[in-house]
Design a protein around this motif. Structure first.
Motif, short mmCIF file in Angstrom:
data_model
loop_
_atom_site.label_atom_id
_atom_site.label_comp_id
_atom_site.label_asym_id
_atom_site.label_seq_id
_atom_site.Cartn_x
_atom_site.Cartn_y
_atom_site.Cartn_z
N THR A 12 -2.85 4.91 85.09
CA THR A 12 -2.18 5.63 83.04
C THR A 12 -2.38 5.30 82.58
N SER A 13 -2.66 6.12 81.13
CA SER A 13 -2.95 5.63 79.60
C SER A 13 -2.92 6.96 79.25
N TRP A 14 -2.52 6.29 77.63
CA TRP A 14 -2.32 7.56 76.82
C TRP A 14 -3.16 7.13 75.85
N LYS A 15 -3.39 7.83 74.96
CA LYS A 15 -3.86 7.19 73.19
C LYS A 15 -2.92 6.93 72.97
N TRP A 22 1.50 -0.48 76.18
CA TRP A 22 2.69 0.10 77.20
C TRP A 22 3.86 0.63 76.64
N GLN A 27 5.76 5.31 78.83
CA GLN A 27 5.10 5.13 79.71
C GLN A 27 4.26 4.04 80.77
N ASN A 58 4.35 9.38 86.24
CA ASN A 58 3.29 10.36 85.54
C ASN A 58 2.62 11.03 86.37
N SER A 62 -3.26 12.29 81.82
CA SER A 62 -3.60 12.49 80.71
C SER A 62 -4.52 12.86 80.15
N TYR A 64 -6.11 12.15 77.67
CA TYR A 64 -6.65 10.95 77.34
C TYR A 64 -7.40 10.12 78.75
#
Length: 199
Positions: A12-15, A22, A27, A58, A62, A64
């Motif tokens: 899992t990652s996000w912008k 993280w 996150q 999560n 996302s 992203y």
């Protein structure tokens, strides 16, 4: 036959998550996909392994992450398995082998095993049956032009044919890129680090 494993994770990652390590609230680097290849002494593929994992903290991916990896929410919801089950199965695939990553994916693996155990879930086939090694420094030393690239671009940096169907940031494609780089370097005369090959 002497073999070893190369693996890659998508998590899992996000912008901006990478730049912030993280560090933003909520996150976590929860594994969503594991890809691995069992290779022989010539770095030829003997066996493939791939699994989707359902994140717990999560569960909604996302935008992203989906754009980066091509992994859809629908695929994870329908095909993903619980983390403890996926981790145990993968560690079973690795049992008795040297397990190589291009970077510190074994740390992310360890985080996910720890979280599963903290939830009271059993993770079969622990770490003790496998030898994990980050081989990125070895690759970067032999081929300095790879130093700034992710694993899915190794084949391009070394001007090799496309190693498999798919694109970078898909775990199994990244493993094929990794394997192609190892084959190339060994064909050029490099020897794998001591202890990599196991019976």
């Amino acid at each position: 036959m002497s073999t070893f494993v190369v693996f890659d994770l998508e998590f899992t990652s996000w912008k901006g998550a990478l730049e912030q390590d993280w560090g933003a609230p909520g996150q976590f680097r929860e594994i969503v996909q594991i890809g691995a290849l069992r290779l022989d002494q010539d770095c030829s593929v003997v066996e493939e392994y791939e699994i989707l994992v359902k994140p717990v903290v999560n569960p909604v991916l996302s935008d992203y992450f989906t754009e980066l990896t091509g992994i859809s929410q629908e695929a994870v919801d329908q095909e993903g398995v619980p983390p403890a089950e996926a981790l145990g199965e993968f560690l079973g695939f690795c049992r008795g082998q040297s397990v190589l990553s291009y970077g510190n994916d074994m740390m992310v693996l360890g985080e996910n095993v720890g979280w599963a155990r903290a939830r009271g879930e059993e993770v079969k086939n622990g770490y003790l049956g496998a030898h994990f090694l980050n081989i990125r420094p070895w690759v970067n030393t032999l081929a300095p032009r790879t130093a700034t690239l992710n694993v899915g671009r190794l084949w391009q940096a070394l001007e090799l044919p496309r190693p498999a169907a798919g694109n970078e940031h898909a775990a199994l494609f990244d493993c094929h890129s990794f394997a192609a780089a190892l084959r190339h370097l060994c064909a050029e005369g490099a020897a794998l680090p001591t202890g990599v090959l196991a019976e």
